[in-house]
Design an enzyme around this catalytic site. Sequence first.
Site, PDB file in Angstrom:
ATOM      1  N   SER A   1       0.821  -1.212   0.000  1.00  0.00           N
ATOM      2  CA  SER A   1       0.000   0.000   0.000  1.00  0.00           C
ATOM      3  C   SER A   1       0.859   1.268   0.000  1.00  0.00           C
ATOM      4  O   SER A   1       1.955   1.290   0.578  1.00  0.00           O
ATOM      5  CB  SER A   1      -0.866  -0.022   1.266  1.00  0.00           C
TER       6      SER A   1
ATOM      7  N   GLU B   1       0.285   3.566   1.837  1.00  0.00           N
ATOM      8  CA  GLU B   1       0.408   3.937   3.255  1.00  0.00           C
ATOM      9  C   GLU B   1       1.783   3.554   3.802  1.00  0.00           C
ATOM     10  O   GLU B   1       2.176   4.034   4.861  1.00  0.00           O
ATOM     11  CB  GLU B   1      -0.689   3.278   4.087  1.00  0.00           C
TER      12      GLU B   1
ATOM     13  N   TYR C   1      -1.537   0.352  10.622  1.00  0.00           N
ATOM     14  CA  TYR C   1      -1.829  -0.286   9.328  1.00  0.00           C
ATOM     15  C   TYR C   1      -0.603  -0.197   8.416  1.00  0.00           C
ATOM     16  O   TYR C   1      -0.164  -1.187   7.828  1.00  0.00           O
ATOM     17  CB  TYR C   1      -3.039   0.383   8.664  1.00  0.00           C
TER      18      TYR C   1
HETATM   19  P1  NAP Z   1     -11.544  -4.518   1.883  1.00  0.00           P
HETATM   20  O1  NAP Z   1     -12.668  -4.156   0.984  1.00  0.00           O
HETATM   21  O2  NAP Z   1     -11.523  -3.974   3.278  1.00  0.00           O
HETATM   22  O3  NAP Z   1     -11.488  -6.115   1.961  1.00  0.00           O
HETATM   23  C1  NAP Z   1     -10.715  -6.776   2.934  1.00  0.00           C
HETATM   24  C2  NAP Z   1     -10.924  -8.266   2.813  1.00  0.00           C
HETATM   25  O4  NAP Z   1     -10.139  -8.927   3.805  1.00  0.00           O
HETATM   26  C3  NAP Z   1     -12.376  -8.706   3.031  1.00  0.00           C
HETATM   27  O5  NAP Z   1     -12.673  -9.747   2.134  1.00  0.00           O
HETATM   28  C4  NAP Z   1     -12.340  -9.221   4.461  1.00  0.00           C
HETATM   29  O6  NAP Z   1     -13.336 -10.185   4.740  1.00  0.00           O
HETATM   30  C5  NAP Z   1     -10.964  -9.870   4.467  1.00  0.00           C
HETATM   31  N1  NAP Z   1     -10.483 -10.124   5.840  1.00  0.00           N
HETATM   32  C6  NAP Z   1     -10.228  -9.199   6.790  1.00  0.00           C
HETATM   33  N2  NAP Z   1      -9.827  -9.810   7.919  1.00  0.00           N
HETATM   34  C7  NAP Z   1      -9.840 -11.163   7.660  1.00  0.00           C
HETATM   35  C8  NAP Z   1      -9.534 -12.311   8.423  1.00  0.00           C
HETATM   36  N3  NAP Z   1      -9.143 -12.208   9.682  1.00  0.00           N
HETATM   37  N4  NAP Z   1      -9.655 -13.535   7.852  1.00  0.00           N
HETATM   38  C9  NAP Z   1     -10.061 -13.645   6.572  1.00  0.00           C
HETATM   39  N5  NAP Z   1     -10.373 -12.586   5.783  1.00  0.00           N
HETATM   40  C10 NAP Z   1     -10.265 -11.342   6.332  1.00  0.00           C
HETATM   41  O7  NAP Z   1     -10.142  -4.107   1.226  1.00  0.00           O
HETATM   42  P2  NAP Z   1      -9.796  -3.780  -0.303  1.00  0.00           P
HETATM   43  O8  NAP Z   1      -9.991  -2.321  -0.524  1.00  0.00           O
HETATM   44  O9  NAP Z   1     -10.460  -4.766  -1.186  1.00  0.00           O
HETATM   45  O10 NAP Z   1      -8.217  -4.018  -0.294  1.00  0.00           O
HETATM   46  C11 NAP Z   1      -7.660  -5.289  -0.607  1.00  0.00           C
HETATM   47  C12 NAP Z   1      -6.235  -5.352  -0.087  1.00  0.00           C
HETATM   48  O11 NAP Z   1      -5.463  -4.303  -0.679  1.00  0.00           O
HETATM   49  C13 NAP Z   1      -6.086  -5.149   1.418  1.00  0.00           C
HETATM   50  O12 NAP Z   1      -4.992  -5.920   1.842  1.00  0.00           O
HETATM   51  C14 NAP Z   1      -5.758  -3.663   1.568  1.00  0.00           C
HETATM   52  O13 NAP Z   1      -5.046  -3.451   2.758  1.00  0.00           O
HETATM   53  C15 NAP Z   1      -4.906  -3.468   0.331  1.00  0.00           C
HETATM   54  N6  NAP Z   1      -4.906  -2.126  -0.243  1.00  0.00           N
HETATM   55  C16 NAP Z   1      -6.059  -1.480  -0.546  1.00  0.00           C
HETATM   56  C17 NAP Z   1      -6.024  -0.246  -1.147  1.00  0.00           C
HETATM   57  C18 NAP Z   1      -7.284   0.491  -1.536  1.00  0.00           C
HETATM   58  O14 NAP Z   1      -7.208   1.704  -1.794  1.00  0.00           O
HETATM   59  N7  NAP Z   1      -8.431  -0.188  -1.629  1.00  0.00           N
HETATM   60  C19 NAP Z   1      -4.786   0.362  -1.453  1.00  0.00           C
HETATM   61  C20 NAP Z   1      -3.613  -0.349  -1.142  1.00  0.00           C
HETATM   62  C21 NAP Z   1      -3.674  -1.587  -0.553  1.00  0.00           C
HETATM   63  P3  NAP Z   1     -14.797  -9.782   5.337  1.00  0.00           P
HETATM   64  O15 NAP Z   1     -15.594  -9.360   4.125  1.00  0.00           O
HETATM   65  O16 NAP Z   1     -15.277 -11.030   5.950  1.00  0.00           O
HETATM   66  O17 NAP Z   1     -14.565  -8.653   6.298  1.00  0.00           O
HETATM   67  O1  F7E Z   2      -8.879   8.201   4.166  1.00  0.00           O
HETATM   68  C1  F7E Z   2      -9.204  11.677   5.383  1.00  0.00           C
HETATM   69  C2  F7E Z   2      -8.282  10.738   6.156  1.00  0.00           C
HETATM   70  O2  F7E Z   2      -9.942   6.134   5.083  1.00  0.00           O
HETATM   71  C3  F7E Z   2      -8.391   9.064   3.164  1.00  0.00           C
HETATM   72  C4  F7E Z   2      -7.237   2.199   2.500  1.00  0.00           C
HETATM   73  O3  F7E Z   2      -7.794   1.522   1.406  1.00  0.00           O
HETATM   74  O4  F7E Z   2      -5.996   3.672   1.084  1.00  0.00           O
HETATM   75  C5  F7E Z   2      -6.946   3.636   2.126  1.00  0.00           C
HETATM   76  O5  F7E Z   2      -6.458   4.307   3.266  1.00  0.00           O
HETATM   77  C6  F7E Z   2      -8.087  10.423   3.762  1.00  0.00           C
HETATM   78  C7  F7E Z   2      -7.267  10.389   5.070  1.00  0.00           C
HETATM   79  O6  F7E Z   2      -8.285   5.977   3.158  1.00  0.00           O
HETATM   80  C8  F7E Z   2     -12.477  11.441   6.903  1.00  0.00           C
HETATM   81  O7  F7E Z   2      -7.726  11.408   7.294  1.00  0.00           O
HETATM   82  C9  F7E Z   2     -11.110  13.017   6.335  1.00  0.00           C
HETATM   83  O8  F7E Z   2      -6.276  11.386   5.005  1.00  0.00           O
HETATM   84  O9  F7E Z   2     -10.510   6.865   2.737  1.00  0.00           O
HETATM   85  P1  F7E Z   2      -9.505   6.753   3.809  1.00  0.00           P
HETATM   86  P2  F7E Z   2      -6.737   5.852   3.553  1.00  0.00           P
HETATM   87  O10 F7E Z   2      -6.507   6.084   4.993  1.00  0.00           O
HETATM   88  O11 F7E Z   2      -5.972   6.703   2.594  1.00  0.00           O
HETATM   89  C10 F7E Z   2      -4.720   3.083   1.387  1.00  0.00           C
HETATM   90  C11 F7E Z   2      -3.844   3.182   0.169  1.00  0.00           C
HETATM   91  C12 F7E Z   2      -4.849   1.718   1.936  1.00  0.00           C
HETATM   92  O12 F7E Z   2      -3.976   0.876   1.762  1.00  0.00           O
HETATM   93  C13 F7E Z   2      -5.951   1.479   2.925  1.00  0.00           C
HETATM   94  O13 F7E Z   2      -6.233   0.093   3.050  1.00  0.00           O
HETATM   95  O14 F7E Z   2      -9.332  11.045   4.112  1.00  0.00           O
HETATM   96  N1  F7E Z   2     -10.520  11.819   5.993  1.00  0.00           N
HETATM   97  N2  F7E Z   2     -12.304  12.791   6.888  1.00  0.00           N
HETATM   98  C14 F7E Z   2     -11.353  10.828   6.325  1.00  0.00           C
HETATM   99  N3  F7E Z   2     -11.247   9.496   6.178  1.00  0.00           N
HETATM  100  C15 F7E Z   2     -12.289   8.734   6.601  1.00  0.00           C
HETATM  101  N4  F7E Z   2     -12.216   7.379   6.431  1.00  0.00           N
HETATM  102  N5  F7E Z   2     -13.412   9.291   7.180  1.00  0.00           N
HETATM  103  C16 F7E Z   2     -13.557  10.630   7.368  1.00  0.00           C
HETATM  104  O15 F7E Z   2     -14.561  11.112   7.878  1.00  0.00           O
END
Ligand code: NAP
Ligand code: F7E
Length: 323
Positions: free
Chosen positions: A127, A129, A151
């Site tokens: 990520s 992050e 995270y």
């Molecule tokens: P998501 O929608 O939150 O999906 C997370 C998945 O992980 C869900 O299927 C969840 O299952 C499963 N999971 C969580 N805890 C588990 C456990 N203890 N045992 C088995 N399964 C578990 O996340 P996403 O946005 O699709 O992201 C996919 C991956 O990419 C994650 O690793 C995330 O950290 C990473 N990532 C995401 C982003 C982004 O912007 N979306 C960016 C960079 C990296 P349940 O449905 O049962 O909760």
């Molecule tokens: O926050 C600001 C918050 O929770 C984005 C995950 O998929 O992307 C995601 O992480 C920004 C942050 O995503 C609210 O402070 C303001 O600066 O949508 P977010 P994230 O933290 O960037 C990365 C790449 C991953 O890997 C992660 O799994 O938005 N923000 N106000 C807020 N964020 C939330 N959630 N809620 C608010 O009310």
Amino acid sequence: MKVALITGITGQDGSYLAEHLLDLGYEVHGIVRRVALEDPTHRLQRLSGFIDRLHLHAASLERFPSLFSVVSEVQPDELYHLAAQSFVSYSFDDAFSTFRTNIDGTHFVLECAKQLVPKCRIYFAGSSEMFGHANEVPQTEKTRFYPRSPYGISKVTGFDLSRNYREAYKMFVASGILFNHESPRRGFEFVTRKITSYVARIKRGELKELPLGNLDAKRDWGFAGDYVQAMHLMLQQDCPEDFVIATGETNSVREFCQLAFEFAGLNYEDYVVTDPQFYRPAEVHLLLGDATKSKEILGWEPTIKFEELVEMMVMHDLDLLAS
Ligand code: NAP
Ligand code: F7E
């Protein structure tokens, strides 16, 4: 027919990736929690359009034996490790369980593969992050990691574990360093979906305001459907490597709000209020990715621009309430 196993198949990315792999002719298996099988209407909702074509197996990232038995049964050619506690904000509330799921869970998956299917190609979901308080803009595969949340720390450790399995045991493990990617399937706790779902409810007169935290944080937001294609491409290369996947454009939360409200014919300033509970103990202020390596080696480029993404999500949430 190639066999793929996806952890986290019920999530946003897992659902798009499963669809993509089915379209490519793969036999697709997914790991889900047992509770999901007991409540499919809610917990398997993102898979509802194609669930009949999937093979689902109950296991938990916290239990090595459960993962061992699924990997042993499925014998995958490709394993996409997407499952994680993915909400940054929650990781501050419960760092210990985030570490257990994201670090131990990743270690368990890699170790199962090493023992059972050492030739399997593995994708690790890294990520942006991991860059956190980045020392350069834009961020590339060479930018130093400086995570700012439990995270982010867990993903740096998962990334290091993945590289170590690649180097020590000569396994094919590739890590994607994916910047934020969104879609109509995004979880409601993330800021983009929170905004678009509130816009829809405000438009219908159900809500009067949208409470948010830091409006000045900037993110490189792309479309999840594009990003899962990059995951697949990473596993089709001759050698396992790490790749940044990003759009190369950054926008603030405020800009996202402005556009989302505009698509619904509203002015965000009339509805958005700031609420201290949504600020984070440590913020990542600016992320902007440089995906040149992915373009050159994978031939990958994003197809959806920021404005299209916001419009797609707002229209989806308006339609959802209208139906
Ligand atoms: P998501 O929608 O939150 O999906 C997370 C998945 O992980 C869900 O299927 C969840 O299952 C499963 N999971 C969580 N805890 C588990 C456990 N203890 N045992 C088995 N399964 C578990 O996340 P996403 O946005 O699709 O992201 C996919 C991956 O990419 C994650 O690793 C995330 O950290 C990473 N990532 C995401 C982003 C982004 O912007 N979306 C960016 C960079 C990296 P349940 O449905 O049962 O909760
Ligand atoms: O926050 C600001 C918050 O929770 C984005 C995950 O998929 O992307 C995601 O992480 C920004 C942050 O995503 C609210 O402070 C303001 O600066 O949508 P977010 P994230 O933290 O960037 C990365 C790449 C991953 O890997 C992660 O799994 O938005 N923000 N106000 C807020 N964020 C939330 N959630 N809620 C608010 O009310």
